[in-house]
Design a protein around this motif. Structure first.
Motif, PDB file in Angstrom:
ATOM      1  N   LEU A  20      44.657  29.995  42.681  1.00  0.00           N
ATOM      2  CA  LEU A  20      45.958  30.225  43.295  1.00  0.00           C
ATOM      3  C   LEU A  20      45.970  29.873  44.772  1.00  0.00           C
ATOM      4  O   LEU A  20      47.008  29.497  45.315  1.00  0.00           O
ATOM      5  N   THR A  21      44.823  30.021  45.427  1.00  0.00           N
ATOM      6  CA  THR A  21      44.703  29.690  46.850  1.00  0.00           C
ATOM      7  C   THR A  21      43.490  28.784  47.024  1.00  0.00           C
ATOM      8  O   THR A  21      42.720  28.555  46.091  1.00  0.00           O
ATOM      9  N   GLY A  22      43.291  28.319  48.240  1.00  0.00           N
ATOM     10  CA  GLY A  22      42.162  27.430  48.513  1.00  0.00           C
ATOM     11  C   GLY A  22      40.846  28.158  48.652  1.00  0.00           C
ATOM     12  O   GLY A  22      39.799  27.515  48.777  1.00  0.00           O
ATOM     13  N   ASN A  23      40.872  29.491  48.634  1.00  0.00           N
ATOM     14  CA  ASN A  23      39.636  30.230  48.874  1.00  0.00           C
ATOM     15  C   ASN A  23      39.508  31.443  47.947  1.00  0.00           C
ATOM     16  O   ASN A  23      39.026  32.488  48.341  1.00  0.00           O
ATOM     17  N   ASP A  24      39.983  31.287  46.699  1.00  0.00           N
ATOM     18  CA  ASP A  24      39.838  32.396  45.766  1.00  0.00           C
ATOM     19  C   ASP A  24      38.778  32.089  44.714  1.00  0.00           C
ATOM     20  O   ASP A  24      38.336  30.950  44.550  1.00  0.00           O
ATOM     21  N   LEU A  25      38.369  33.141  44.000  1.00  0.00           N
ATOM     22  CA  LEU A  25      37.306  33.038  42.999  1.00  0.00           C
ATOM     23  C   LEU A  25      37.624  33.958  41.836  1.00  0.00           C
ATOM     24  O   LEU A  25      37.959  35.134  42.022  1.00  0.00           O
ATOM     25  N   LEU A  26      37.499  33.420  40.631  1.00  0.00           N
ATOM     26  CA  LEU A  26      37.581  34.213  39.406  1.00  0.00           C
ATOM     27  C   LEU A  26      36.226  34.160  38.718  1.00  0.00           C
ATOM     28  O   LEU A  26      35.674  33.084  38.490  1.00  0.00           O
ATOM     29  N   ASN A  39      38.924  49.930  36.511  1.00  0.00           N
ATOM     30  CA  ASN A  39      39.847  48.936  37.059  1.00  0.00           C
ATOM     31  C   ASN A  39      40.117  49.279  38.524  1.00  0.00           C
ATOM     32  O   ASN A  39      40.448  50.424  38.838  1.00  0.00           O
ATOM     33  N   LYS A  40      39.984  48.274  39.402  1.00  0.00           N
ATOM     34  CA  LYS A  40      40.109  48.513  40.839  1.00  0.00           C
ATOM     35  C   LYS A  40      40.990  47.453  41.502  1.00  0.00           C
ATOM     36  O   LYS A  40      41.004  46.289  41.089  1.00  0.00           O
ATOM     37  N   ILE A  41      41.650  47.866  42.555  1.00  0.00           N
ATOM     38  CA  ILE A  41      42.292  46.958  43.503  1.00  0.00           C
ATOM     39  C   ILE A  41      41.836  47.402  44.886  1.00  0.00           C
ATOM     40  O   ILE A  41      41.898  48.598  45.205  1.00  0.00           O
ATOM     41  N   MET A 100      40.244  42.270  43.067  1.00  0.00           N
ATOM     42  CA  MET A 100      40.561  43.056  41.875  1.00  0.00           C
ATOM     43  C   MET A 100      39.340  43.019  40.955  1.00  0.00           C
ATOM     44  O   MET A 100      38.650  42.003  40.863  1.00  0.00           O
ATOM     45  N   HIS A 101      39.092  44.136  40.292  1.00  0.00           N
ATOM     46  CA  HIS A 101      37.913  44.249  39.444  1.00  0.00           C
ATOM     47  C   HIS A 101      38.251  45.026  38.179  1.00  0.00           C
ATOM     48  O   HIS A 101      38.984  46.020  38.222  1.00  0.00           O
ATOM     49  N   SER A 102      37.728  44.548  37.064  1.00  0.00           N
ATOM     50  CA  SER A 102      37.815  45.283  35.803  1.00  0.00           C
ATOM     51  C   SER A 102      36.477  45.155  35.090  1.00  0.00           C
ATOM     52  O   SER A 102      35.876  44.071  35.076  1.00  0.00           O
ATOM     53  N   SER A 103      35.995  46.261  34.526  1.00  0.00           N
ATOM     54  CA  SER A 103      34.704  46.211  33.834  1.00  0.00           C
ATOM     55  C   SER A 103      34.653  47.259  32.741  1.00  0.00           C
ATOM     56  O   SER A 103      35.308  48.300  32.806  1.00  0.00           O
ATOM     57  N   LEU A 104      33.852  46.951  31.737  1.00  0.00           N
ATOM     58  CA  LEU A 104      33.551  47.901  30.670  1.00  0.00           C
ATOM     59  C   LEU A 104      32.046  47.925  30.500  1.00  0.00           C
ATOM     60  O   LEU A 104      31.420  46.878  30.284  1.00  0.00           O
ATOM     61  N   ASP A 152      36.199  39.746  37.896  1.00  0.00           N
ATOM     62  CA  ASP A 152      36.484  39.881  39.327  1.00  0.00           C
ATOM     63  C   ASP A 152      37.366  38.735  39.780  1.00  0.00           C
ATOM     64  O   ASP A 152      37.128  37.568  39.422  1.00  0.00           O
ATOM     65  N   TYR A 153      38.375  39.068  40.573  1.00  0.00           N
ATOM     66  CA  TYR A 153      39.194  38.068  41.246  1.00  0.00           C
ATOM     67  C   TYR A 153      39.208  38.414  42.731  1.00  0.00           C
ATOM     68  O   TYR A 153      39.549  39.540  43.110  1.00  0.00           O
ATOM     69  N   ILE A 154      38.816  37.448  43.572  1.00  0.00           N
ATOM     70  CA  ILE A 154      38.650  37.702  45.005  1.00  0.00           C
ATOM     71  C   ILE A 154      39.315  36.586  45.800  1.00  0.00           C
ATOM     72  O   ILE A 154      39.167  35.402  45.472  1.00  0.00           O
ATOM     73  N   ILE A 155      40.061  36.971  46.808  1.00  0.00           N
ATOM     74  CA  ILE A 155      40.565  36.009  47.796  1.00  0.00           C
ATOM     75  C   ILE A 155      39.741  36.221  49.060  1.00  0.00           C
ATOM     76  O   ILE A 155      39.875  37.236  49.745  1.00  0.00           O
TER      77      ILE A 155
END
Length: 727
Positions: free
Chosen positions: A419-425, A489-491, A453-457, A440-443
């Protein structure tokens, strides 16, 4: 009659060309060759080399003495150069936080929706940076005949399979290209060509040095012979064999056309045996003495010029009038210069600039970050030549064995610039005894505010001694299964204060289920829930990590302070009270004396509430850190999940003796104070102490550890084995 002196002066001194072959670590013998030539006052007029011959030859051509080159190679870390290793502080915090997880990395094409084999095991950034630092004095030189000694080197164009001869360009860049062993390194793009090791096409550039104007050729040959089947035991040996096929067919004629042929005995020396530098240089010295003695009278080869050391004063600070960025496509100029922290007309320390280059490369977005300082038209210019990674996505694979999860396999998909030039999924799917995942999704905004944002099981099942583990145990049996499921789940927002320190805060949802199975009737096996709740709250953490390695650090400090506050719950049993969970982890490592390290560690935790729910208190025991859980904690002398507590304090001292490369002898002593009561100040109602001894090996597949532990109070011994990286 003319005097004898006048007759000697009238005889023109022949031009001497020096040819240096490739050969990896075997090429260190060239240093012995140069030392011996200096001893007899023989100074080459031209130098040509390939691979390691190009590296040694270019340093000599640029003005370094043989003694200085010897000193330079003794302080180089060849493991770091070969495997492109960088200080952990430059790693992207997301990769640094949990340590390495993956063994195999495969580029992934989004357009083709398929994984591809990598072009090599590592990039050559570390090699370039090492050479660029030592070639600062050549920044304004484009033509190599302007060096102290005219120089050429050879690389291979892997697109055409043809030789590329470099007699001009940017010296550290072309020399790097000449030394890139195929399959070890990714190809390097230089002057529009995709290049690898010159030894593939011409490992002994005799004709090319003759063409420079040499009358007499002195050749240093460290090429081996073709290996037999029993000697082809690893990847470097295979690469040595591949490079050697074509060369050995051409060498008899090249040897015959070499006036002084120095053949160093390299039996038993591999292309990666850089730790045997003394042996290799000494063999090169002896081989040169023999070759010169065989040649006979050296009078006509000697020079009156005295060999002097090159004195380079590296700048304390840099100030650039202009910055030229070449090669960027998706990443903006502001992002690139911001990561380096450099601007025009603003001073930056030389050390700070090099750290900035490493910081930009550490984002894992680039294959190369090359730099050059030039003085042009009275202005100081910085040229940045970067190449973004060909694929923005990758598939990564790993596996491990430990005492909690047993055998697990992880598959990971990473994609950048979504979505941006410096994000990571990043998506982890983990298979084993229990299914797990991390998303994990990080800008990443660098030292500005970062969003994530983070989600884990995560779930585990493990037999435990029920009376020691289950809080308010209802069952009169010795052993029960401990089944724990945690969905999180985290933001959050994160501030990166420097390379070591960051602060994180956000909101989170957690679902925790702790249960065991009990028999009810003859055939029915029912689940009994100690906890089965959704929690909603906030969290904050302070993280500091200056360790030089995650698994076997030799120096540095690690601190993590975390707070979870949970004011709301689905309240499964109708007795919920808001609670906080505090954890603290401090580790300090220092070297006591050579290869002997001491690690001091203090861990602490507190479940602060009026009542204590079983799924939220602490469970201690086992060798690992269990990074995915806030309330499952390692305690080495005990087996995994040995005791439960509402609060604990765990001081430890660990000793690590690195008795051989990557091999470690380990010993540690541990004390655990813990309590299951409600009083905040009472933490020593129960006490355990013990010790562990073991062996560790830092393999290319990850760390391996065998450890024996004992807790005297329980009269119990434990044995643990872990293999590869934790996840």
């Amino acid at each position: 009659m003319q005097p004898v002196k006048a007759q000697q002066d009238s005889i023109a001194k022949p031009k001497i060309g020096l040819v240096l072959s490739g050969g990896g670590a075997k090429g260190l013998a060239h240093i012995g060759v140069l030392k011996t030539l200096e001893k007899y006052h023989i100074k080459p007029d031209y130098i040509g080399g390939t691979s390691m011959g190009a590296i040694v030859g270019s340093l000599y051509a640029s003005g370094y003495s043989a003694k200085q080159i010897d000193s330079l190679f003794r302080v180089m870390n060849f493991d770091d150069i070969m495997y492109n290793k960088y200080d952990r502080k430059y790693q992207y915090f997301f990769n640094k936080e949990g340590g390495k997880k993956y063994i195999l990395h495969l580029p992934f094409s989004i357009n083709k929706m398929s994984a591809q084999l990598p072009r090599g095991l590592s990039d050559s950034q570390k090699m370039f940076s090492t050479l660029a630092d030592n070639f600062l004095h050549t920044g304004n030189i484009n033509h190599f005949d302007k060096l102290k000694i005219p120089f050429i080197c050879i690389a291979t164009d892997i697109t055409t399979g043809k030789q590329v001869l470099f007699n001009k360009g940017y010296l550290p860049e072309v020399v790097t290209a000449s030394g890139l062993l195929p399959s070890i390194y990714n190809p390097l793009e230089v002057q529009g060509k995709l290049l690898l090791d010159g030894g593939i096409v011409n490992n002994y550039p005799l004709k090319e040095v003759r063409d420079m104007g040499a009358d007499i050729i002195i050749g240093s040959d460290v090429q081996g012979t073709l290996l037999d089947r029993s000697e082809i035991t690893d990847l470097p040996a295979i690469m040595d064999q591949i490079v050697s096929f074509g060369m050995y067919k051409k060498m008899p004629l090249k040897k015959a056309n070499t006036d002084i042929y120095v053949r160093t005995n390299i039996d038993g020396i591999g292309i990666t045996d850089f730790n045997r530098i003394d042996t290799i240089i000494n063999r090169g010295t002896m081989a040169t003495e023999r070759a010169l003695a065989k040649y006979g009278d050296l009078t006509n080869l000697k020079s009156d010029l005295k060999i002097k050391d090159l004195h380079i004063k590296k700048p304390d600070s840099l100030l650039f009038d202009q910055i030229i960025v070449e090669g960027q496509k998706n990443y903006k100029r502001e992002y690139i210069l911001g990561k380096i922290d450099v601007k025009t007309n603003r001073k930056i320390s030389y050390k700070g600039f090099l750290e900035g280059i490493d910081n930009l490369y550490g984002t894992d977005n680039f294959e190369k970050v090359h730099y050059r300082f030039k003085n042009e038209g009275g202005k100081t210019k910085l040229y940045l030549n970067i190449k973004e990674k060909q694929h923005k996505a990758s598939l990564n694979i790993g596996f491990h064995y430990n005492d909690l999860y047993k055998i697990n396999i992880i598959g990971n998909f990473e994609n950048r610039r979504i979505l941006t030039g410096n994000d990571l999924l990043s998506i982890d799917i983990i298979g084993g005894n229990d299914f797990r995942y991390n998303i994990d999704y990080i800008i990443d905004n660098g030292f500005k505010m970062t969003f994530g944002m983070h989600s884990s099981l995560h779930q585990i099942g493990h037999p435990v001694v029920s009376k020691k583990v289950f809080y308010n145990n209802h069952f009169d049996v010795n052993q029960l299964d401990f089944n724990f499921l945690q969905l999180k789940n985290k933001i959050y927002f994160q501030g990166n204060l420097n390379h070591f320190l960051y602060v994180r805060a956000g909101i989170q949802h957690q679902f925790k289920r702790l249960y065991t199975y009990v028999f009810s009737g003859i055939e029915k096996n029912e689940a009994y829930y100690f906890g089965n709740n959704h929690y909603f709250g906030s969290f904050a953490s302070v993280n500091f990590d200056s360790r030089d390695d995650f698994d076997f650090p030799s120096k540095g400090i690690y601190i993590k302070l975390k707070w979870n506050y949970n004011p709301f719950s689905s309240d499964f049993y109708g007795d919920f009270e808001p609670f906080s969970l505090y954890t603290f982890d401090f580790r300090y490592t220092q070297e006591l004396f050579s290869k002997f390290y001491i690690h001091t560690q203090i861990g602490a935790g507190l479940h602060y509430a009026d009542t204590h729910s079983a799924e939220n208190i602490f469970y201690l025991g086992g060798q690992n850190n269990y990074l995915n859980f806030d309330n499952i904690v390692g305690f080495k002398p005990a087996s995994v999940l040995s005791v439960s507590a509402t609060k604990y304090l765990q001081p430890s001292v660990l000793l690590d003796y690195k008795f051989h490369k990557n091999h470690h002898l380990l010993a540690s002593g541990h004390i655990l104070y813990y309590d299951t009561g409600d009083q905040l100040t009472n933490i020593n109602s129960s006490e355990l102490y013990g010790f562990s001894v073991g062996y560790g090996f830092n393999s290319f597949l990850g760390p391996v550890k065998w450890e024996f532990g004992r807790i005297p109070q329980w009269q119990k011994n434990t044995f643990s084995f872990t293999f590869s990286y934790d996840f």
